[in-house]
Design a protein around this motif. Structure first.
Motif, PDB file in Angstrom:
ATOM      1  N   GLU A   1     -10.581  -7.911  -6.016  1.00  0.00           N
ATOM      2  CA  GLU A   1     -11.473  -7.099  -6.677  1.00  0.00           C
ATOM      3  C   GLU A   1     -11.467  -5.809  -6.172  1.00  0.00           C
ATOM      4  O   GLU A   1     -12.348  -4.733  -6.682  1.00  0.00           O
ATOM      5  CB  GLU A   1     -13.336  -7.422  -6.796  1.00  0.00           C
ATOM      6  N   CYS A   2      -9.782  -5.266  -6.026  1.00  0.00           N
ATOM      7  CA  CYS A   2      -9.922  -3.948  -5.425  1.00  0.00           C
ATOM      8  C   CYS A   2      -9.691  -3.383  -6.412  1.00  0.00           C
ATOM      9  O   CYS A   2      -9.413  -2.160  -6.186  1.00  0.00           O
ATOM     10  CB  CYS A   2      -8.829  -4.340  -4.630  1.00  0.00           C
ATOM     11  N   GLY A   3      -8.902  -4.009  -7.815  1.00  0.00           N
ATOM     12  CA  GLY A   3      -8.677  -2.975  -8.527  1.00  0.00           C
ATOM     13  C   GLY A   3      -7.104  -2.519  -8.743  1.00  0.00           C
ATOM     14  O   GLY A   3      -6.277  -2.001  -9.889  1.00  0.00           O
ATOM     15  N   THR A   4      -6.087  -2.771  -7.530  1.00  0.00           N
ATOM     16  CA  THR A   4      -5.247  -2.118  -7.572  1.00  0.00           C
ATOM     17  C   THR A   4      -4.339  -2.512  -8.504  1.00  0.00           C
ATOM     18  O   THR A   4      -3.701  -1.703  -9.686  1.00  0.00           O
ATOM     19  CB  THR A   4      -4.469  -2.380  -6.557  1.00  0.00           C
TER      20      THR A   4
ATOM     21  N   LYS B   1       6.060  -4.745 -10.026  1.00  0.00           N
ATOM     22  CA  LYS B   1       4.881  -4.494  -8.819  1.00  0.00           C
ATOM     23  C   LYS B   1       3.572  -4.935  -8.580  1.00  0.00           C
ATOM     24  O   LYS B   1       3.479  -5.140  -7.483  1.00  0.00           O
ATOM     25  CB  LYS B   1       4.939  -3.225  -9.816  1.00  0.00           C
TER      26      LYS B   1
ATOM     27  N   ASN C   1     -15.376  -6.803 -13.906  1.00  0.00           N
ATOM     28  CA  ASN C   1     -15.870  -7.379 -13.049  1.00  0.00           C
ATOM     29  C   ASN C   1     -16.234  -8.606 -13.224  1.00  0.00           C
ATOM     30  O   ASN C   1     -16.065  -9.083 -13.992  1.00  0.00           O
ATOM     31  CB  ASN C   1     -16.830  -6.603 -12.305  1.00  0.00           C
TER      32      ASN C   1
ATOM     33  N   ARG D   1      -4.985  -3.191 -11.298  1.00  0.00           N
ATOM     34  CA  ARG D   1      -5.757  -2.650 -12.887  1.00  0.00           C
ATOM     35  C   ARG D   1      -4.898  -1.365 -12.944  1.00  0.00           C
ATOM     36  O   ARG D   1      -4.616  -0.566 -14.228  1.00  0.00           O
ATOM     37  CB  ARG D   1      -7.107  -2.280 -12.855  1.00  0.00           C
ATOM     38  N   ILE D   2      -5.030  -0.786 -12.008  1.00  0.00           N
ATOM     39  CA  ILE D   2      -4.401   0.617 -11.647  1.00  0.00           C
ATOM     40  C   ILE D   2      -2.353   0.512 -12.701  1.00  0.00           C
ATOM     41  O   ILE D   2      -1.811   1.948 -13.376  1.00  0.00           O
ATOM     42  CB  ILE D   2      -4.832   1.740 -10.558  1.00  0.00           C
ATOM     43  N   VAL D   3      -1.828  -0.253 -11.532  1.00  0.00           N
ATOM     44  CA  VAL D   3      -0.711  -0.435 -12.006  1.00  0.00           C
ATOM     45  C   VAL D   3      -0.351  -0.537 -13.510  1.00  0.00           C
ATOM     46  O   VAL D   3       0.387  -0.201 -14.049  1.00  0.00           O
ATOM     47  CB  VAL D   3       0.117  -1.438 -11.107  1.00  0.00           C
TER      48      VAL D   3
ATOM     49  N   VAL E   1       3.256  -8.058  -7.970  1.00  0.00           N
ATOM     50  CA  VAL E   1       4.202  -9.393  -6.761  1.00  0.00           C
ATOM     51  C   VAL E   1       3.698  -8.290  -5.518  1.00  0.00           C
ATOM     52  O   VAL E   1       3.739  -8.335  -4.390  1.00  0.00           O
ATOM     53  CB  VAL E   1       4.990  -9.285  -6.706  1.00  0.00           C
ATOM     54  N   ARG E   2       3.910  -6.882  -5.785  1.00  0.00           N
ATOM     55  CA  ARG E   2       4.482  -6.346  -4.081  1.00  0.00           C
ATOM     56  C   ARG E   2       3.372  -5.001  -4.080  1.00  0.00           C
ATOM     57  O   ARG E   2       2.374  -5.154  -2.741  1.00  0.00           O
ATOM     58  CB  ARG E   2       4.912  -5.060  -5.408  1.00  0.00           C
ATOM     59  N   VAL E   3       2.025  -4.838  -5.064  1.00  0.00           N
ATOM     60  CA  VAL E   3       0.879  -4.254  -4.651  1.00  0.00           C
ATOM     61  C   VAL E   3      -0.219  -4.587  -4.104  1.00  0.00           C
ATOM     62  O   VAL E   3      -1.275  -4.592  -3.930  1.00  0.00           O
ATOM     63  CB  VAL E   3       0.270  -2.881  -5.513  1.00  0.00           C
ATOM     64  N   CYS E   4      -0.360  -6.192  -5.131  1.00  0.00           N
ATOM     65  CA  CYS E   4      -1.771  -7.131  -4.773  1.00  0.00           C
ATOM     66  C   CYS E   4      -2.032  -7.626  -3.323  1.00  0.00           C
ATOM     67  O   CYS E   4      -1.097  -8.201  -2.229  1.00  0.00           O
ATOM     68  CB  CYS E   4      -1.871  -8.255  -5.752  1.00  0.00           C
ATOM     69  N   PRO E   5      -2.986  -6.691  -2.971  1.00  0.00           N
ATOM     70  CA  PRO E   5      -2.999  -7.392  -1.461  1.00  0.00           C
ATOM     71  C   PRO E   5      -3.672  -8.590  -1.004  1.00  0.00           C
ATOM     72  O   PRO E   5      -3.934  -8.977   0.266  1.00  0.00           O
ATOM     73  CB  PRO E   5      -4.071  -6.574  -1.099  1.00  0.00           C
TER      74      PRO E   5
ATOM     75  N   TRP F   1      -9.297  -6.776 -17.228  1.00  0.00           N
ATOM     76  CA  TRP F   1      -9.629  -6.452 -15.957  1.00  0.00           C
ATOM     77  C   TRP F   1     -10.620  -6.285 -16.247  1.00  0.00           C
ATOM     78  O   TRP F   1     -11.611  -5.418 -16.449  1.00  0.00           O
ATOM     79  CB  TRP F   1      -8.695  -5.582 -15.343  1.00  0.00           C
TER      80      TRP F   1
END
Lengths: 428, 105
Positions: free
Chosen positions: B75-78, B48, B93, B80-82, B50-54, B91
């Protein structure tokens, strides 16, 4: 006595405007920004609708670092082999109070911070607030590094990935279905090129949203905003769908850039920055409580964002919320009461403004956009097929239009199509 | 280590995100990761990310080994949500002055 009357966490749209309002009301206010300068941890698509900035800074048109005035709205439905595009322009889009501009946050945010500083707000940069300081149930300051700094009121404007809102108002980590991930590249091109490639007059620009193949048929979309001498190009994809997709967000971006409708726009351009940012897409239903005991939330930390597919807004809500937060905080300070009950005046002000009215109005839309995968697959394909029936000439006898089109519509089903239109209209 | 191979996932591995990240300005806090991913993490959970990290920081090697490097974090936090409740153990800053410094944003 507290160190400051107010502490604002974060110096983006909501934070700096809140600090400006507080300083203007002669309150002592400290802004704590974890970036080394305002905007250095921030990113936007992005376009700013100017109305709410104008309310706070009437001279913003001349003074703020705005990129291009948006004179064209474009929407494209993409399949891998075709693009159907609507281009709308009108004088009304350019009228004061109705206009919008492309912006870049690393230049825009420092200007906003400077406005607050000139009013007397104090800023410290390069320090992240780690936790809130509480006395009983009441927030009475922040812990940053080794220091505890106290204040009568704390305003959280620390963005979509706030690590403090759970502590402040019990906001649980958002669900992946409520959040999207944004990815963007800034692509430099000469100023003249930007205008001519996007069919804009000098100084003017376009906003362009893409659905369908931009995100490989998954919920989300692509965007292109034209800046002075660059193009902001990227994708926003709903996380819950992306996490099990047959593609990565980085792969989707490369695919989008290579699409025949997109590639010529950026050809020869130079990528100068690659950025990422989450977008709260769950709308009103996912918003946290905006007020706690001694604490207010404004902007993306409160998930203030509306994405309607054809229109994406966040910064104008953040600026309005920052303004109301600053004003509510300063009147609560005047009343010497920063309890939750007293601070509810902030929520009331937002209820009266477009901020919560819009978010309420569109609260059913996120579910519609996510649940209806036809928007990203069947409908772009249908549009392509219909347009091909209209435009392709191959020397064979041309059938009656109805004969050509009805089989195409039947592929999706006329009732399905009508139902989707009805649902969409209802959600708006 | 996970045993999921890249070929089974249908995920393209050809995007050279590193070349793009090299254009960004970072002050990397060497040896002090602000995101920590569990070792021996469940492969589906890792996929997951691998797919979402920008920034494409979560990677699978051809032999199925999982790789994560916090240095290019946006530092988008995606993530962390996943996976904040599953395979992401920490996670935070980045430390003062560290991490991404957008020059355009």
């Amino acid at each position: 006595m507290a160190d400051f009357e107010a502490i604002v966490v974060g110096s983006g749209c909501a934070g700096s405007v809140a600090a400006y309002e507080l300083a203007k009301a002669n309150k002592s206010v400290l802004v704590i920004e974890r970036g080394m300068s305002a905007g250095s941890k921030n990113m936007t698509g992005g376009r700013l609708y100017l109305h709410s900035l104008q309310e706070v800074f009437p001279n913003c048109r001349a003074e703020a670092p705005l990129e291009r005035k948006i004179a064209h709205e474009r929407i494209s439905m993409l399949t891998s082999d075709a693009a159907f595009t609507v281009d709308f322009s009108s004088k009304a889009m350019l009228e004061p109070g109705q206009e919008s501009y492309s912006v870049l946050r690393a230049t825009f945010d420092p200007w906003l911070a400077a406005q607050a500083e000139q009013e007397g707000a104090e800023y410290i940069y390069g320090i992240a607030v780690e936790s809130l300081v509480k006395q009983g149930e009441k927030v009475c300051g922040v812990k940053a590094g080794e220091d505890e700094i106290t204040a009568d009121i704390v305003i959280l404007a620390d963005g979509v990935n706030s690590l403090l809102t759970s502590e402040a108002v019990g906001f649980a980590t958002p669900r992946t279905s409520e959040m999207a991930v944004g990815i963007k590249q800034l692509i430099e091109l000469p100023e003249q090129e930007v205008a001519s490639r996007l069919l804009c007059a000098q100084g003017e620009g376009s906003a362009w949203l893409f659905a369908g193949d931009a995100t490989k048929g998954y919920p989300g979309g692509g965007f292109i905003y034209s800046n002075k001498n660059s193009i902001s190009l990227g994708l926003v994809a709903t996380i819950s769908a992306l996490e099990s997709a047959d593609a990565t967000i980085c792969g989707m971006l490369e695919r989008f850039k290579a699409h025949p409708a997109v590639a010529p726009l950026i050809e020869g351009g130079k990528v100068v920055e690659h950025s990422g940012h989450m977008v709260p897409e769950g709308g009103y239903q996912m918003m946290p409580h905006l007020v706690g005991n001694g604490v207010l939330l404004a902007g993306e930390s409160a998930m203030m964002c509306v994405n309607l597919g054809y229109m994406v807004r966040g910064m104008d809500y953040a600026i309005a919320a920052g303004m109301h937060a600053g004003r509510a905080a300063s009147s609560a300070l005047d009343d010497k009461d920063t309890s939750k009950e007293s601070l509810e005046r902030y929520t009331e002000a937002l209820e009266q403004s477009f901020v919560l009215k819009d978010l309420r109005q569109f609260q059913r839309f996120p579910e519609f956009m996510e649940s209806n995968l036809r928007i990203y697959n069947e409908y772009p394909a249908l549009l392509r097929d219909v347009m091909q029936a209209l435009f392709i000439v191959d020397g064979k006898p041309t059938p009656r239009l109805k004969q050509a089109l009805m089989p195409l519509v039947r592929k999706v089903g006329l009732t399905t199509l009508l139902k989707d239109v009805r649902k969409g209209m209802k959600a708006l | 280590m996970s045993n999921t191979s890249v070929e089974n996932t249908g995920l393209p591995t050809t995007v050279n995100v590193d070349a793009y990240l090299a254009l960004n300005h970072y002050d990397v806090d060497e040896g002090n990761p602000h995101i920590v991913v569990a070792e021996n993490c469940a492969s589906e959970e890792f996929l997951k990310l691998v797919r979402v990290c920008p920034a494409g920081l979560y990677r699978l090697e051809e032999d199925g080994k999982t790789l994560f490097d916090y240095a290019g974090c946006l530092e988008c936090g995606t993530c962390r949500i996943v996976a904040g409740n599953t395979i992401i153990e920490r996670w935070e800053n980045p430390q003062p002055g560290m991490g991404i410094q957008y020059r355009y944003g």
